[in-house]
Design a protein around this motif. Structure first.
Motif, short mmCIF file in Angstrom:
data_model
loop_
_atom_site.label_atom_id
_atom_site.label_comp_id
_atom_site.label_asym_id
_atom_site.label_seq_id
_atom_site.Cartn_x
_atom_site.Cartn_y
_atom_site.Cartn_z
N SER A 1 44.26 29.77 67.24
CA SER A 1 43.50 28.68 66.65
C SER A 1 43.63 27.42 67.49
O SER A 1 44.62 27.22 68.20
N VAL A 2 42.60 26.61 67.40
CA VAL A 2 42.62 25.27 67.97
C VAL A 2 42.40 24.33 66.79
O VAL A 2 41.36 24.38 66.12
N LYS A 3 43.42 23.53 66.49
CA LYS A 3 43.37 22.58 65.38
C LYS A 3 43.27 21.18 65.97
O LYS A 3 43.95 20.87 66.95
N TYR A 4 42.43 20.36 65.37
CA TYR A 4 42.34 18.99 65.85
C TYR A 4 41.86 18.09 64.74
O TYR A 4 41.22 18.51 63.79
N ASP A 5 42.18 16.80 64.88
CA ASP A 5 41.84 15.84 63.83
C ASP A 5 40.75 14.87 64.27
O ASP A 5 40.69 13.76 63.80
N GLY A 6 39.85 15.32 65.13
CA GLY A 6 38.72 14.50 65.58
C GLY A 6 37.60 14.51 64.56
O GLY A 6 37.79 14.86 63.40
N ASP A 7 36.42 14.14 65.02
CA ASP A 7 35.25 14.10 64.15
C ASP A 7 34.98 15.46 63.51
O ASP A 7 35.20 16.50 64.13
N PRO B 1 40.82 8.41 71.07
CA PRO B 1 42.22 8.04 71.34
C PRO B 1 43.04 8.06 70.04
O PRO B 1 42.59 7.59 69.00
N GLY B 2 44.23 8.65 70.14
CA GLY B 2 45.12 8.73 68.99
C GLY B 2 45.01 10.04 68.23
O GLY B 2 45.86 10.34 67.39
N ASN B 3 43.97 10.83 68.49
CA ASN B 3 43.82 12.13 67.83
C ASN B 3 44.75 13.15 68.47
O ASN B 3 45.34 12.91 69.52
N LYS B 4 44.87 14.32 67.82
CA LYS B 4 45.78 15.37 68.27
C LYS B 4 45.07 16.72 68.27
O LYS B 4 44.30 17.02 67.36
N ILE B 5 45.35 17.53 69.30
CA ILE B 5 44.85 18.90 69.41
C ILE B 5 46.07 19.82 69.50
O ILE B 5 47.00 19.53 70.24
N THR B 6 46.04 20.92 68.74
CA THR B 6 47.11 21.91 68.81
C THR B 6 46.51 23.28 69.07
O THR B 6 45.62 23.72 68.34
N ILE B 7 47.00 23.94 70.11
CA ILE B 7 46.65 25.33 70.40
C ILE B 7 47.76 26.17 69.79
O ILE B 7 48.93 26.03 70.16
N ALA B 8 47.39 27.04 68.84
CA ALA B 8 48.40 27.82 68.13
C ALA B 8 48.11 29.32 68.21
O ALA B 8 46.96 29.73 68.37
N GLN B 9 49.17 30.10 68.09
CA GLN B 9 49.06 31.56 68.09
C GLN B 9 50.13 32.12 67.18
O GLN B 9 51.27 31.68 67.20
N ASP B 10 49.73 33.06 66.33
CA ASP B 10 50.69 33.79 65.52
C ASP B 10 50.16 35.20 65.27
O ASP B 10 49.03 35.51 65.61
N LEU B 11 51.01 36.03 64.68
CA LEU B 11 50.62 37.41 64.39
C LEU B 11 50.11 37.50 62.96
O LEU B 11 50.70 36.92 62.05
N SER B 12 49.01 38.23 62.78
CA SER B 12 48.46 38.46 61.45
C SER B 12 49.18 39.63 60.82
O SER B 12 49.91 40.37 61.47
N GLU B 13 48.92 39.84 59.53
CA GLU B 13 49.56 40.94 58.81
C GLU B 13 49.22 42.30 59.41
O GLU B 13 50.03 43.22 59.37
N ASP B 14 48.01 42.45 59.95
CA ASP B 14 47.60 43.74 60.54
C ASP B 14 48.02 43.87 62.00
O ASP B 14 47.55 44.74 62.71
N ASN B 15 48.91 42.96 62.46
CA ASN B 15 49.45 42.95 63.82
C ASN B 15 48.44 42.51 64.88
O ASN B 15 48.68 42.66 66.07
N SER B 16 47.28 42.00 64.45
CA SER B 16 46.38 41.38 65.43
C SER B 16 46.92 39.98 65.73
O SER B 16 47.81 39.48 65.03
N ILE B 17 46.41 39.38 66.76
CA ILE B 17 46.89 38.06 67.18
C ILE B 17 45.87 37.01 66.74
O ILE B 17 44.68 37.13 67.03
N HIS B 18 46.35 36.03 66.02
CA HIS B 18 45.50 34.95 65.51
C HIS B 18 45.68 33.73 66.42
O HIS B 18 46.79 33.23 66.57
#
Length: 117
Positions: free
Chosen positions: A79-85, A60-77
């Motif tokens: 990520s799942v970022k979270y501050d859990g264990d 409880p109180g932690n955060k999850i972020t689902i993110a997407q961006d374009l890489s320099e080579d035009n591939s799609i990056h």
């Protein structure tokens, strides 16, 4: 081919209820949600694997972020970022074996990511 929004949207909606019950914040950070994905099964598997690990690791109180961006080579990056264990070596190895990039450090959180063409 489905768009990023069409793939992630239903998954995100299902996670909202689960995360709310567990008092975990969940966020989306999508650079181009209308972009089409050719490797849809790979993205779905990545989301299943990384979000499962994230939810199990968060308290409880932690955060999850689902993110997407374009890489320099035009591939799609993605990520799942979270501050859990922090991930242990066995968990890291299992994710790396699936060809995911993994960063997990005390004080900096966890990021599981993949590049998709």
């Amino acid at each position: 081919m489905n768009s990023i929004a069409n793939i992630i949207g239903p998954i995100y909606q299902n996670l909202l209820g689960l995360c709310e019950k567990r008092k975990i914040a969940i966020n989306l950070d999508l650079e181009n949600p209308s972009r089409k994905i050719r490797q849809e099964p790979l993205l779905r598997q990545f989301l299943k694997d990384s979000l499962s690990v994230a939810i199990k690791s968060c308290k409880p109180g932690n955060k999850i972020t689902i993110a997407q961006d374009l890489s320099e080579d035009n591939s799609i990056h993605f990520s799942v970022k979270y501050d859990g264990d922090i991930l242990d070596n066995t968990q890291k190895a299992a994710l790396i074996e699936k060809e995911y990039n993994v960063r997990s450090r005390y004080g900096y959180g966890n990021i599981i990511s993949i590049e998709i063409n």
